[in-house]
Motif scaffolding. Structure first.
Motif, PDB file in Angstrom:
ATOM      1  N   SER A   3      -3.962   9.272 -15.839  1.00 28.23           N
ATOM      2  CA  SER A   3      -4.643   7.981 -15.675  1.00 28.23           C
ATOM      3  C   SER A   3      -4.826   7.323 -17.031  1.00 28.23           C
ATOM      4  CB  SER A   3      -6.003   8.186 -14.991  1.00 28.23           C
ATOM      5  OG  SER A   3      -5.831   8.692 -13.696  1.00 28.23           O
ATOM      6  N   LYS A  35       0.852  -1.185   0.000  1.00 30.48           N
ATOM      7  CA  LYS A  35       0.000   0.000   0.000  1.00 30.48           C
ATOM      8  C   LYS A  35       0.895   1.245   0.000  1.00 30.48           C
ATOM      9  CE  LYS A  35      -4.447   1.162   1.850  1.00 30.48           C
ATOM     10  NZ  LYS A  35      -5.221   0.492   0.843  1.00 30.48           N
ATOM     11  N   ASP A  55      -4.941   1.535 -17.674  1.00 30.83           N
ATOM     12  CA  ASP A  55      -6.098   0.945 -16.994  1.00 30.83           C
ATOM     13  C   ASP A  55      -5.800   0.708 -15.521  1.00 30.83           C
ATOM     14  OD1 ASP A  55      -7.634   0.892 -19.271  1.00 30.83           O
ATOM     15  OD2 ASP A  55      -7.172  -1.195 -19.772  1.00 30.83           O
ATOM     16  N   ASN A  56      -6.649   1.228 -14.671  1.00 33.66           N
ATOM     17  CA  ASN A  56      -6.596   1.010 -13.219  1.00 33.66           C
ATOM     18  C   ASN A  56      -5.324   1.510 -12.543  1.00 33.66           C
ATOM     19  OD1 ASN A  56      -9.147  -0.315 -13.209  1.00 33.66           O
ATOM     20  ND2 ASN A  56      -8.137  -2.146 -14.009  1.00 33.66           N
ATOM     21  N   ILE A  57      -4.538   2.312 -13.231  1.00 30.37           N
ATOM     22  CA  ILE A  57      -3.307   2.860 -12.650  1.00 30.37           C
ATOM     23  C   ILE A  57      -3.327   4.376 -12.786  1.00 30.37           C
ATOM     24  CG2 ILE A  57      -0.771   2.965 -12.794  1.00 30.37           C
ATOM     25  CD1 ILE A  57      -1.559   0.201 -12.024  1.00 30.37           C
ATOM     26  N   THR A  58      -3.046   5.053 -11.696  1.00 29.78           N
ATOM     27  CA  THR A  58      -2.840   6.503 -11.739  1.00 29.78           C
ATOM     28  C   THR A  58      -1.364   6.734 -11.514  1.00 29.78           C
ATOM     29  OG1 THR A  58      -5.053   6.919 -10.858  1.00 29.78           O
ATOM     30  CG2 THR A  58      -3.460   8.723 -10.710  1.00 29.78           C
ATOM     31  N   LYS A  99      -0.216  14.454 -12.918  1.00 31.68           N
ATOM     32  CA  LYS A  99      -0.922  13.205 -12.650  1.00 31.68           C
ATOM     33  C   LYS A  99      -1.595  12.783 -13.953  1.00 31.68           C
ATOM     34  CE  LYS A  99      -5.112  12.145 -10.076  1.00 31.68           C
ATOM     35  NZ  LYS A  99      -5.967  12.564  -8.961  1.00 31.68           N
ATOM     36  N   ASN A 152      -2.311   1.647  -8.140  1.00 34.73           N
ATOM     37  CA  ASN A 152      -3.568   1.092  -8.643  1.00 34.73           C
ATOM     38  C   ASN A 152      -4.761   1.584  -7.821  1.00 34.73           C
ATOM     39  OD1 ASN A 152      -3.914  -0.587  -6.366  1.00 34.73           O
ATOM     40  ND2 ASN A 152      -3.151  -2.405  -7.397  1.00 34.73           N
ATOM     41  N   LYS A 153      -5.955   1.150  -8.228  1.00 35.12           N
ATOM     42  CA  LYS A 153      -7.178   1.641  -7.579  1.00 35.12           C
ATOM     43  C   LYS A 153      -7.296   1.210  -6.117  1.00 35.12           C
ATOM     44  CE  LYS A 153      -9.768  -2.229  -9.399  1.00 35.12           C
ATOM     45  NZ  LYS A 153     -10.794  -2.692 -10.277  1.00 35.12           N
ATOM     46  N   ASN A 154      -6.484   0.220  -5.700  1.00 32.72           N
ATOM     47  CA  ASN A 154      -6.472  -0.221  -4.299  1.00 32.72           C
ATOM     48  C   ASN A 154      -5.339   0.424  -3.504  1.00 32.72           C
ATOM     49  OD1 ASN A 154      -8.685  -2.014  -4.658  1.00 32.72           O
ATOM     50  ND2 ASN A 154      -7.290  -3.468  -5.628  1.00 32.72           N
ATOM     51  N   SER A 155      -4.739   1.466  -4.069  1.00 38.41           N
ATOM     52  CA  SER A 155      -3.637   2.211  -3.443  1.00 38.41           C
ATOM     53  C   SER A 155      -2.352   1.403  -3.308  1.00 38.41           C
ATOM     54  CB  SER A 155      -4.048   2.769  -2.078  1.00 38.41           C
ATOM     55  OG  SER A 155      -5.120   3.656  -2.220  1.00 38.41           O
ATOM     56  N   GLU A 180       2.496   0.099  -7.891  1.00 38.92           N
ATOM     57  CA  GLU A 180       2.677  -0.851  -8.991  1.00 38.92           C
ATOM     58  C   GLU A 180       3.951  -0.612  -9.782  1.00 38.92           C
ATOM     59  OE1 GLU A 180       0.554  -3.292 -10.528  1.00 38.92           O
ATOM     60  OE2 GLU A 180      -0.902  -3.276  -8.897  1.00 38.92           O
TER      61      GLU A 180
END
Length: 147
Positions: free
Chosen positions: A100, A84, A103-106, A98, A122-125, A128
């Protein structure tokens, strides 16, 4: 991040010579040089000296994940890929850019001590990816592509 350690980083401290390839004709961000690469996931890019380090898509490959985190630890980066993400003094909420587009990565772009550090979360913090760029031309190009 320890700049002195980045400037002197040696892939052989983390991988055996038969674990990586040397690409003598490699283009990174429109700059010609050479690279020492592990698959497509870890790239050490050089012109004369190291200019960039890119680590991505290692979370599901345990050996590469462990080695990637050894590299980050060597560079005195507190974060670990696969964990995390947490704000630190160095990588905080004061990023410059920033995006995006993945996909699913900021991705967050930090300008620090003439380096561009890009982290992908990723969207779950979960952290990656990490990319560290020293080359001024590549940095300028990356920033211009965001504006």
């Amino acid at each position: 991040m320890n700049i002195k350690k980045f400037n002197s980083i040696d892939i052989n401290n983390f991988f055996l010579p038969d674990e990586y390839s040397i690409k003598s004709d490699f283009n990174y961000g429109e700059i010609d040089g050479y690279a020492k690469i592990i698959g497509y996931q870890i790239i050490f890019f050089f012109v004369e000296n190291i200019e960039a380090l890119c680590i991505e898509d290692v979370v599901d490959v345990p050996i590469l994940l462990n080695k990637s985190n050894e590299i980050l630890e060597y560079l005195s980066i507190e974060q670990k890929i696969g964990d995390k993400f947490f704000y630190s003094e160095y990588l905080n909420n004061e990023y410059q850019y920033k995006d995006s587009i993945l996909d699913n990565i900021t991705r967050y772009y930090y300008l620090r001590n003439k380096f561009l550090i890009i982290i992908g979360i990723n969207k779950n913090s979960i952290l990656e990816s990490v990319e560290i760029i020293k080359n001024e031309i590549i940095i300028k190009d990356r920033i211009e592509s965001l504006i």
